[in-house]
Motif scaffolding. Structure first.
Motif, short mmCIF file in Angstrom:
data_model
loop_
_atom_site.label_atom_id
_atom_site.label_comp_id
_atom_site.label_asym_id
_atom_site.label_seq_id
_atom_site.Cartn_x
_atom_site.Cartn_y
_atom_site.Cartn_z
N GLN A 1 0.85 -1.19 0.00
CA GLN A 1 0.00 0.00 0.00
C GLN A 1 0.88 1.23 0.00
O GLN A 1 1.82 1.33 0.81
CB GLN A 1 -0.90 0.02 1.24
N ASP B 1 0.74 5.64 -0.41
CA ASP B 1 0.03 6.91 -0.61
C ASP B 1 0.82 7.77 -1.59
O ASP B 1 2.01 8.00 -1.38
CB ASP B 1 -0.13 7.65 0.73
N SER C 1 -4.30 13.39 -2.55
CA SER C 1 -3.47 12.19 -2.44
C SER C 1 -4.27 10.96 -2.90
O SER C 1 -5.50 10.96 -2.83
CB SER C 1 -3.04 11.99 -0.98
N ASP D 1 -4.55 6.60 -2.79
CA ASP D 1 -4.17 5.36 -2.10
C ASP D 1 -3.93 4.29 -3.17
O ASP D 1 -4.87 3.80 -3.80
CB ASP D 1 -5.32 4.94 -1.17
N THR E 1 -2.24 0.60 -4.71
CA THR E 1 -1.91 -0.78 -4.35
C THR E 1 -0.94 -1.34 -5.38
O THR E 1 -1.21 -1.26 -6.59
CB THR E 1 -3.18 -1.65 -4.31
N SER F 1 -4.76 2.06 -8.80
CA SER F 1 -4.84 3.31 -8.01
C SER F 1 -6.17 4.00 -8.27
O SER F 1 -6.26 4.92 -9.08
CB SER F 1 -3.71 4.27 -8.42
N ALA G 1 -9.90 1.76 -2.94
CA ALA G 1 -8.55 1.21 -2.67
C ALA G 1 -8.64 0.00 -1.74
O ALA G 1 -7.98 -1.03 -1.96
CB ALA G 1 -7.67 2.29 -2.07
#
Ligand code: 0XW
Ligand code: MG
Length: 368
Positions: free
Chosen positions: A10, A12, A29, A31, A33, A50, A61
């Motif tokens: 994960q 950010d 922002s 999150d 993967t 994303s 996410a």
């Protein structure tokens, strides 16, 4: 060659020059993967998904990571070199969640390319060229600010600009389109993108008020039916984006003559192999489209470039990646970002990116 391990990270991703503002949301922002698949021969394939926040599309996410945790145990021990069979296996074990499945598709194609020592674009039929036209999406804002940004992007070499509209008084959107046209006019191809955020009436008002300004109107209204309703009154060609969640949606749109092209997002439609089918349908009908995604770092961006390189050049509207909106790249040596309005296709086998393990976020799940 079998799948031996699947690891999920994960990360950010802060948005440079944020917030990123569209008709339905504003984000600072994302999150993301990242997926790492390891074969029993030691080859590593990378994937990524994303979602653009929880509102942009029916994607989340946490949903991506939940879907991956559900699928990963069923994939351990399966053959790596059969992407179609893996796709069918994933559909048999989980309904929907194309965006999560796409990240595994990217990783498998990365491994296959490394195994056969070819690039992913070669697996998809071959690259027409190594240099791909980029476009820049300008956040929704005041007429002055958007026009100033448009001038700046044209000066940087972009030949296609997307202006965000919708979710406000349509008079403001009409002013923005006029101001941008005055500022950069004939030097660039304009796209006006409402991201589903306009009513039919608002879209018709904008098209009528700007009928002397050539632009492509992208996803003006929420549904395909709403767009079909206003299409006879529109003065501009229409592209569908968010309405196209898979091959059947594309066939429905083409069959109903609802649009003149598409904005195609790799993860939304389920990955490279699904998108290759949509590419071929568009080629059969002479329909232009983009190759892009909702967001993403170097892994997802590289997959977009490999796909875009195989599109017939006269039908490739342009390529978009988030590479120019994020400042921390997973693979600084092969960072995917456009320069002078163009992307350069990665040269390495597979996706051609080698993410640094200290740049891809936190390891949250492992399966073997
Ligand atoms: C411009 N994009 C490709 C980036 C954002 O994900 C939204 C999308 C669009 O087409 O609106
Ligand atoms: Mg769009």
């Amino acid at each position: 060659m079998k799948i031996a391990e699947i690891h999920i990270y994960q990360k950010d991703q802060a948005i440079v020059d944020g917030p990123y503002v569209m008709s339905t949301m504003s984000l600072t922002s994302i999150d993301a993967t990242i997926v790492k698949v390891v074969s029993d021969t030691g080859l590593i394939g990378w994937g990524e998904v994303s979602p653009l926040g929880p509102v942009y599309q029916p994607q989340h996410a946490l949903g991506a990571r939940a879907a991956l945790c559900h699928l990963a145990p069923t994939l351990i021990g399966r053959e790596c070199l059969q992407p179609l069979l893996l796709q069918r296996h994933m559909h048999q074990h989980l309904n929907g969640h194309n965006y999560a499945k796409a990240s595994l598709d990217f990783a498998i194609m990365d491994i296959i390319g490394k195994h056969y020592k070819v690039r992913v674009c070669d697996l998809l039929g071959g690259a027409e060229n190594e240099r791909l036209p980029a476009y820049f999406a300008i956040s929704k804002g005041s007429a002055e600010d958007v026009a100033a940004k448009a001038k700046d992007k044209v000066a940087q070499g972009y030949q296609r600009l997307q202006i965000k509209v919708g979710g406000r008084d349509v008079a403001q959107d009409i002013e923005v389109v006029h101001k941008v046209w005055e500022a950069v006019g004939k030097r660039v191809r304009l796209v006006v993108d409402a991201n589903r955020g306009m009513t039919g009436s608002q879209a018709m008002q904008l098209s009528l008020a700007c009928q002397h300004i050539p632009f492509l109107f992208e996803q003006p209204c929420n549904t395909m039916e709403e767009v079909a309703n206003i299409r006879p009154q529109m003065s501009h060609p229409i592209a569908l984006d968010e309405s196209i969640e898979g091959i059947n949606d594309m066939l429905r749109a083409i069959g109903g003559n609802v649009c003149d092209g598409f904005g195609l997002k790799l993860t939304r439609v389920g990955g490279l192999n699904a998108m290759a089918t949509m590419r071929d349908i568009c080629e059969a009908r002479g329909l232009p489209h983009t190759c892009e995604d909702s967001w993403g770092g170097d892994i997802l961006s590289a997959a977009i470039l490999h796909m875009g390189a195989t599109v017939k050049p006269n039908l490739l509207e342009a390529v978009w990646t988030a590479g120019n909106y994020i400042d921390e790249h997973y693979d600084p040596e092969n960072a995917v970002r456009s320069t002078d309005g163009y992307f350069t296709l990665p040269t390495g086998h597979g996706l051609g990116v080698n993410p640094h393990e200290n740049r891809i976020g936190i390891l949250v799940h492992s399966f073997s």
